[in-house]
Write an enzyme that holds these catalytic residues in place. Structure first.
Site, mmCIF file in Angstrom:
data_model
loop_
_atom_site.group_PDB
_atom_site.id
_atom_site.type_symbol
_atom_site.label_atom_id
_atom_site.label_comp_id
_atom_site.label_asym_id
_atom_site.label_seq_id
_atom_site.Cartn_x
_atom_site.Cartn_y
_atom_site.Cartn_z
ATOM 1 N N ASP A 1 42.803 43.959 40.683
ATOM 2 C CA ASP A 1 43.935 44.576 40.106
ATOM 3 C C ASP A 1 44.566 45.749 40.887
ATOM 4 O O ASP A 1 43.559 46.284 41.681
ATOM 5 C CB ASP A 1 43.274 45.393 38.921
ATOM 6 C CG ASP A 1 44.281 45.949 37.834
ATOM 7 O OD1 ASP A 1 45.388 45.685 38.261
ATOM 8 O OD2 ASP A 1 44.101 46.678 36.916
ATOM 9 N N GLY A 2 45.612 46.192 40.909
ATOM 10 C CA GLY A 2 46.263 47.263 41.660
ATOM 11 C C GLY A 2 47.250 46.972 42.713
ATOM 12 O O GLY A 2 47.687 47.732 43.755
ATOM 13 N N ARG B 1 56.939 45.303 44.267
ATOM 14 C CA ARG B 1 55.711 44.760 43.807
ATOM 15 C C ARG B 1 55.289 43.558 44.538
ATOM 16 O O ARG B 1 54.043 43.328 44.975
ATOM 17 C CB ARG B 1 55.871 44.507 42.206
ATOM 18 C CG ARG B 1 55.835 45.798 41.520
ATOM 19 C CD ARG B 1 56.073 45.511 40.087
ATOM 20 N NE ARG B 1 54.741 44.665 39.490
ATOM 21 C CZ ARG B 1 53.875 45.396 39.163
ATOM 22 N NH1 ARG B 1 53.779 46.809 39.212
ATOM 23 N NH2 ARG B 1 52.761 44.838 38.550
ATOM 24 N N HIS C 1 51.505 42.113 45.797
ATOM 25 C CA HIS C 1 51.051 40.710 45.569
ATOM 26 C C HIS C 1 50.654 40.044 46.954
ATOM 27 O O HIS C 1 49.816 39.131 46.996
ATOM 28 C CB HIS C 1 51.984 39.909 44.570
ATOM 29 C CG HIS C 1 51.972 40.572 43.311
ATOM 30 N ND1 HIS C 1 50.780 40.947 42.621
ATOM 31 C CD2 HIS C 1 53.005 40.540 42.418
ATOM 32 C CE1 HIS C 1 51.341 41.506 41.747
ATOM 33 N NE2 HIS C 1 52.649 41.363 41.208
ATOM 34 N N SER D 1 46.661 36.010 34.927
ATOM 35 C CA SER D 1 46.226 35.768 33.315
ATOM 36 C C SER D 1 47.052 35.139 32.232
ATOM 37 O O SER D 1 48.420 35.119 32.580
ATOM 38 C CB SER D 1 45.854 37.176 32.776
ATOM 39 O OG SER D 1 47.058 37.896 32.573
ATOM 40 N N SER D 2 46.572 34.662 31.187
ATOM 41 C CA SER D 2 47.673 34.336 30.088
ATOM 42 C C SER D 2 48.675 35.389 29.692
ATOM 43 O O SER D 2 49.777 35.024 29.499
ATOM 44 C CB SER D 2 46.959 33.669 28.895
ATOM 45 O OG SER D 2 45.910 34.259 28.736
ATOM 46 N N LEU E 1 30.012 27.242 48.614
ATOM 47 C CA LEU E 1 30.285 28.032 47.720
ATOM 48 C C LEU E 1 31.597 27.262 46.759
ATOM 49 O O LEU E 1 32.312 26.589 47.196
ATOM 50 C CB LEU E 1 31.068 29.305 48.459
ATOM 51 C CG LEU E 1 31.959 30.148 47.462
ATOM 52 C CD1 LEU E 1 30.775 31.079 46.560
ATOM 53 C CD2 LEU E 1 32.917 31.252 48.467
ATOM 54 N N ARG F 1 35.940 45.047 38.792
ATOM 55 C CA ARG F 1 37.307 45.023 38.539
ATOM 56 C C ARG F 1 37.713 46.179 39.587
ATOM 57 O O ARG F 1 37.350 47.276 39.681
ATOM 58 C CB ARG F 1 37.648 45.764 37.191
ATOM 59 C CG ARG F 1 39.152 45.694 37.019
ATOM 60 C CD ARG F 1 39.671 46.268 35.397
ATOM 61 N NE ARG F 1 40.970 46.088 35.450
ATOM 62 C CZ ARG F 1 41.677 45.490 34.287
ATOM 63 N NH1 ARG F 1 40.932 44.948 33.330
ATOM 64 N NH2 ARG F 1 42.944 45.440 34.508
HETATM 65 C C1 FPP Z 1 47.003 42.708 39.674
HETATM 66 O O1 FPP Z 1 47.885 43.597 40.265
HETATM 67 C C2 FPP Z 1 47.019 41.503 40.038
HETATM 68 C C3 FPP Z 1 47.626 40.280 39.715
HETATM 69 C C4 FPP Z 1 48.699 40.167 38.651
HETATM 70 C C5 FPP Z 1 46.920 39.154 39.923
HETATM 71 C C6 FPP Z 1 46.328 38.976 41.149
HETATM 72 C C7 FPP Z 1 47.158 38.254 42.280
HETATM 73 C C8 FPP Z 1 46.977 38.001 43.501
HETATM 74 C C9 FPP Z 1 45.650 38.784 44.348
HETATM 75 C C10 FPP Z 1 48.013 37.353 44.421
HETATM 76 C C11 FPP Z 1 47.919 35.745 44.346
HETATM 77 C C12 FPP Z 1 46.453 35.369 44.218
HETATM 78 C C13 FPP Z 1 46.547 34.036 44.993
HETATM 79 C C14 FPP Z 1 44.954 33.594 44.938
HETATM 80 C C15 FPP Z 1 47.085 33.470 45.985
HETATM 81 P P1 FPP Z 1 49.140 44.357 39.271
HETATM 82 O O2 FPP Z 1 50.362 43.867 39.547
HETATM 83 O O3 FPP Z 1 48.569 44.405 37.826
HETATM 84 O O4 FPP Z 1 48.840 45.801 39.839
HETATM 85 P P2 FPP Z 1 49.082 47.171 38.968
HETATM 86 O O5 FPP Z 1 48.228 47.338 37.934
HETATM 87 O O6 FPP Z 1 48.899 48.409 40.145
HETATM 88 O O7 FPP Z 1 50.426 47.269 38.602
#
Ligand code: FPP
Length: 244
Positions: free
Chosen positions: A22-23, A35, A39, A67-68, A133, A190
């Site tokens: 997260d983050g 954003r 990612h 996530s869903s 793994l 987390r």
């Molecule tokens: C949360 O950040 C992260 C996600 C939405 C999912 C995690 C995705 C990745 C690490 C990138 C893709 C993964 C792979 C395996 C290729 P957020 O957008 O919720 O951050 P915020 O809470 O600061 O807005």
């Protein structure tokens, strides 16, 4: 004679570590970036985390990649995330094989695009023989949905006369989850300072230690994984002392 004191940590590593990454958005915002840049940087941290987990002797690593609930994000962001996942599934196979990593994808495949499903099938079979793994990527994953699906499967077995309601026990439910046959997570991490489980591995983390780190996922590194594992060991040792 007393054995020589050892400085090595004698505790075995947790067998299964699960991470809510997260983050990404906050990391990008703090730098005035879109954003999508968060990612992208987040996806880059995945490779390092997999390497670090293998080096620490962790046998199963589950990463919450989509996530869903993430389907409700703006279309452009969903497209960006799906694009990163496509790239990962296409480009990471050689690296996973080099490191002995078996890739599995857990989640509701019915909502994923056909091309992603075939990339998943290919990546799972190309890495299926690796044993160092197991990396579970949770994609379109929701813990409640997973439990609903397990309930449906059990109800169908009962309706078909292959099972009695009284036969439904914890093992029967666990055997119908995406994680069937895998150990439950010992440690759930987390990042980003939020302290929620967000529908992640609801059944499987019933007894897991939870570690919440004040680091944003794009900054997560080996040192953070090690710190979380150390925290896990300290808690285990306390538990041993109070129970003994
Ligand atoms: C949360 O950040 C992260 C996600 C939405 C999912 C995690 C995705 C990745 C690490 C990138 C893709 C993964 C792979 C395996 C290729 P957020 O957008 O919720 O951050 P915020 O809470 O600061 O807005």
């Amino acid at each position: 004679m007393e054995p020589a004191p050892s400085h090595a940590d004698p505790s075995p590593p947790p067998r299964h570590v699960a991470i809510i990454m997260d983050g990404n958005g906050r990391w990008a915002k703090a730098r005035g970036l879109p954003r999508s840049a968060g990612h992208k940087r987040g996806a880059e941290r995945v490779r390092r985390t997999v390497e670090a987990a293998r080096e620490l002797g962790i046998a199963y690593l589950t990463l919450y990649a989509f996530s869903s609930e993430n389907w409700k994000r703006p279309l452009g962001e969903v497209t960006d995330l799906m694009g990163l996942l496509r790239l990962y599934l296409r480009n990471e196979i050689a690296h996973l094989n080099k490191n002995g990593v078996r890739l599995r994808v857990i989640g509701d495949r019915g909502r994923l695009g056909r091309d992603i499903i075939s990339l998943i099938d290919h990546a799972e079979s190309a890495t299926g023989g690796n044993t160092a793994l197991t990396l579970n990527l949770a994609l379109s994953y929701g813990g409640r949905h997973e439990l609903v699906e397990a309930a449906r499967l059990l109800a169908a077995e009962v309706a078909a006369g292959r099972m009695e309601p009284a036969d439904i026990d914890e093992a029967a439910v666990a055997a119908r989850l995406y994680t069937a046959g895998m150990p439950d997570p010992d440690l759930v991490i987390r990042t980003s300072g939020e302290k929620r489980i967000s529908n992640f591995l609801l059944w499987q983390s019933a007894y897991a230690e939870l570690v919440f780190l004040d680091v944003l996922w794009p900054e997560f590194g080996r040192e953070h994984l090690e710190a979380a594992v150390q925290d896990f060991h300290r808690r285990e040792r306390r538990y041993g002392a109070s129970a003994g």
